[in-house]
Write an enzyme that holds these catalytic residues in place. Structure first.
Site, PDB file in Angstrom:
ATOM      1  CG  ASP D  10      59.194  60.364  52.389  1.00 53.65           C
ATOM      2  OD1 ASP D  10      59.703  59.274  52.117  1.00 53.65           O
ATOM      3  OD2 ASP D  10      59.850  61.457  52.216  1.00 53.65           O
ATOM      4  CG  ASN D  39      61.031  62.196  49.305  1.00 52.89           C
ATOM      5  OD1 ASN D  39      61.887  62.682  49.689  1.00 52.89           O
ATOM      6  ND2 ASN D  39      61.134  60.563  49.304  1.00 52.89           N
ATOM      7  CB  THR D 124      62.277  54.999  54.240  1.00 55.50           C
ATOM      8  OG1 THR D 124      61.071  54.978  53.830  1.00 55.50           O
ATOM      9  CG2 THR D 124      62.839  53.708  54.739  1.00 55.50           C
ATOM     10  CG  PHE D 165      64.455  66.020  52.276  1.00 57.21           C
ATOM     11  CD1 PHE D 165      64.032  67.144  51.867  1.00 57.21           C
ATOM     12  CD2 PHE D 165      63.368  65.089  52.237  1.00 57.21           C
ATOM     13  CE1 PHE D 165      62.660  67.662  51.453  1.00 57.21           C
ATOM     14  CE2 PHE D 165      62.164  65.504  52.125  1.00 57.21           C
ATOM     15  CZ  PHE D 165      61.737  66.816  51.768  1.00 57.21           C
ATOM     16  CG  ASN D 166      63.766  61.265  55.347  1.00 62.20           C
ATOM     17  OD1 ASN D 166      63.093  62.083  54.481  1.00 62.20           O
ATOM     18  ND2 ASN D 166      64.337  60.185  55.133  1.00 62.20           N
TER      19      ASN D 166
HETATM   20 CA   LIG Z   1      62.037  58.483  51.875  1.00 62.41          CA
END
Ligand SMILES: [Ca+2]
Ligand SMILES: [Ca+2]
Ligand SMILES: [Ca+2]
Ligand SMILES: [Ca+2]
Lengths: 310, 310, 310, 310
Positions: D10, D39, D124, D165-166
């Protein structure tokens, strides 16, 4: 003038040092001890409080048993750390002094009512008793100066990956106390894991040379052994007296003002103490959260207190 | 010999009829009334209990206030049903009699201790007080014959789609009492929604002709009006006295033995009472759950009790 | 002009009647059948769809298998109702026709793309396929006229006290579809439990006299027997074709516009469909929820459709 | 022989370095790039992938967009870190090359089908695409050698106190992939927070002297500035390329085998990755969890890869 203090605890090896520090430090006026089910069953934690006060020559401090079990959840004593009786290691002398006939709630109420000034509560076990007091006597909360709690963590836990034992045992109680509006300080594993009973620490306590210190050394040998097995830490962290030290010596423990929320609903993380150190959640700060400690000063303080006991 | 009974309530219109039924029915020996925050703030529910006992000529029954708020959650009084003071409708006379100086927990304890036989607790509000008693006095539980609770539902709720008000207000308390091992009976909306204050019912109560009945009629007019607005039911369901009736007249309310679990963690369904009527979950039954009622016999019982009052 | 329709299903006894109604009713233009793991494993539900279309002489309707298991949770096939192969009772002829080589998602996409007008999706199993389509092809949602789902309940459930099987199996999928903005209709147990395969109903279908009807009678005998054992209902409720009937004959099923939320986090109530019939939650209505049905008209519609088949 | 690899990302500043490392390191055979909302919105992350591959002279690697939003939850792009377009800082050249017409799911499927040997997936961003692939093509899982994910933490989080975050963006997707049986490696903040874009690091990259490096320096300046503001870290941690490095140079990242569970139900901790490093939960280990990294070797590896690009 010494600070009037109620110690709510679940002895437990490290609770014992909290009792001794509160009784032996001249800055503290220990008015009452209340016990709770936590590290061990209530019968054990109450018995242990009687044993270690009498052994240390602590008199005039009533001890009352409180909650047998957490508010909503089941109690799982920390036997892998503290042994079957919550105070593994030394032979426990049979105490002559009985527990106070009042319940913990009644003893806290009477202690508050008898004090000319607000009383500090240091809690070093699950917050069950304090939560029940909050719900039973909301009119008495103004007589409590603050609640200082050993529990939680800003990082990893010890009983589950993200929960510390006291918080995990009764997260609902922690949420009640936190939500009560009482000034609240949390001293978590992020700080107490710096306070390790190293060989030097144990030797220093042993060198005090009195009965209390000798008993303390036996406690630390057991504690270090179980911590090595259970947590991979050959030098056990002496959590609970840090909460007393924070009261006795302002500045010895560093805190920050932050938002603290207790996870009540997670399947993996129940009891996790979510501390918003970066202020990203946009919620009102509601706690002082310990982030640092002067480790050397702490051990000196504790040694001095033990030296003042029997 | 009449059945010794403690009534824990949050008056509230229907709680009033529960009080009157417990006081006026010769099969019941009402020993104590304890109040809790629920339909209204604790100050209102306690005041209302004083008003309606004095007005009905009920003497010798101590009234003690308990918990102001639920254990873990915030209180939201049911103002859309019960009005601002939890007892909308009639003008409330200023009661001469004071509340008992003991807390609800102390009054329950003393009442149990003073009784030669186990005492039944009927609870018609959130179970906060009973839950705290369970945690504070586990040694006294054998003195409680059973807990009969108006709360929950086997089907839809009233405050949210799946939760009834008493259960939704303090689900953790309900879970504590249910988990205590005390014999537990739940009387939910599935039954109480059959007990409707129809025109005939109101007329029948009015025809009794005493002060209590006249006050009761005023209560029912208000109650029916708010139930129509809030719940689309122009004839309000008189929930709470059903719990007293179950004790006073065995057989009047039908129950089944079933597994009952309280939802503590749902975002949409907190407080829902999950009753496994088909026995599909494979868990041990832990409650008697009301499934039917002789509505006509209920109203006769209630009228007779009111007639016996002032 | 007949209504273009994709049927997403997990046959399953009642799904079979949904397929037959969709294929046999002239108001419906059945364009595709997609299958999902639910009442049985995907291999069984796909096989069963092939069997019952071929047996009924339904041609030109591609059948594609979709998701083997729910999005987040584990699949527990409803073997106590539908048997080991999801279609207990009759001997299943080996179908000659193969499943379509495309996945369910691809078949839905192609069917939508090939249609000049928006296509209705009727789903009679867990919403896993539709949820995945929503996330994979958000740009295609405007080609879907509406989603009509048999699932949920406004009252009690069947697999747990408060959850219906399709909703309980994949609550996250239901939440995704509901949150997609697609027009959404829920037909729950509150309605489908009125559609019972009584002796008269079974006799009526038997009297049709064709191969499809004879097979259907065998299905209903098995279904009624397992419903009696598992749910205490000797006349099983034929849930799934009600969803097709709602599309085929507007007005046959009554609906109300209401707020619907799926419980994703409860420990006792996961998958419960919280329908705010009283509008008390103050949230925007987001679904049409079935509340009534013309049962007689339904059976006539179904009989007529079966008569039109082989 | 180079390791065949699909990169699901992302972009996002650190994703860009992951792309460049995967494309520039001779140990990796980058076969496909798939993008996901994370993101930034999917339109931005897809555009950014096109920009930075073209700019770096990476050819022959198809780029397909996947999921716009997480499975069950709403997307909240990380604008405070990555800016409005998910790649704040440098001016973005308009890319000539288009995205592949296939969806991410189709591209992953085709890439797996075209490979003689199992393919490694490095992810990722939020695991939405990989979770959907797992549910749509369970028959293809044996063609995936392993999934290496940058996400989670063994300690504190970054978007909430305990969630990275992910993981926080799509915890259900993480749980699906983790539960799929695919070999799974988690590289969390506990390791990636050691990989800081210090002044020396930025200077080292700048000294490479090609177009890619110059663009990378601009990215790092922006990234460090937002990390200082948002996270109090003036040297931003370059999370994502660590996942590629683990594949490219076995041993560069240290891992332990442990139990990993994703919190799906907490109100404060959703998305927390509960890693049982002490093995106290008694559950089967299900993941390799990164615990250490050779930071110097990492930067050398990355510099060498960038040097190989345009
Ligand atoms: Ca990322
Ligand atoms: Ca302790
Ligand atoms: Ca009540
Ligand atoms: Ca079905």
């Amino acid at each position: 003038m010494p600070i009037p203090l109620i110690l709510d605890c679940d002895p437990g090896h490290d609770d014992v040092f909290a009792i001794w520090l509160a009784a032996g430090d001249p800055a503290i006026d220990l008015r009452a001890i209340t016990t709770v089910g936590g590290n061990g069953r209530l019968s054990h934690t109450t018995y242990n409080a009687r044993v270690v006060t009498e052994l240390a020559g602590i008199t005039g401090v009533p001890i009352s048993p409180g909650a047998e079990s957490p508010l909503v959840r089941l109690l799982t004593p920390a036997e892998s750390i503290h042994g079957d009786n919550a105070l593994g290691g030394p032979r426990l002398p049979v105490p002559a002094r009985e527990a106070d006939p009042r319940t913990a709630i009644e003893l806290i109420r009477d202690t508050l009512d008898a004090s000319a000034e607000p009383v500090t509560i240091v809690a070093t076990g699950p917050l069950t008793n304090i939560a029940m007091f909050v719900r039973l006597h909301p009119d008495r909360l103004s007589r409590i100066r603050q609640v200082v709690w050993m529990g939680g963590s800003t990082g990893r836990g010890n009983i589950t990956p993200y929960a510390e034992f006291n918080s995990w045992t009764d997260p609902e109680a922690a949420a009640i106390v936190l939500g009560s509006g009482l000034p609240f300080t949390m001293i978590g594993l992020n700080v107490t894991h710096q306070v390790l009973a190293t060989r030097e620490v144990v030797a220093g306590i042993g060198a005090i040379g009195n009965r209390t210190a000798a008993f303390g050394v036996e406690l630390l040998h057991f504690f270090n052994a179980t911590y090595e097995t259970d947590q991979g830490m050959p030098e056990g962290p002496l959590h609970d007296p840090v909460a007393v030290a924070l009261v006795a010596r302002p500045g010895l423990v560093t805190t920050v003002r932050a938002r603290l929320d207790i996870e009540l609903h997670g399947t993996e993380t129940a009891g996790a103490t979510s501390v918003d150190l970066l202020g990203k959640l946009g919620r009102e700060p509601n706690a002082d959260v310990a982030t640092g400690i002067d480790v050397e000063a702490f051990w000196k303080l504790l040694e001095k207190a033990i030296r003042a006991l029997a």
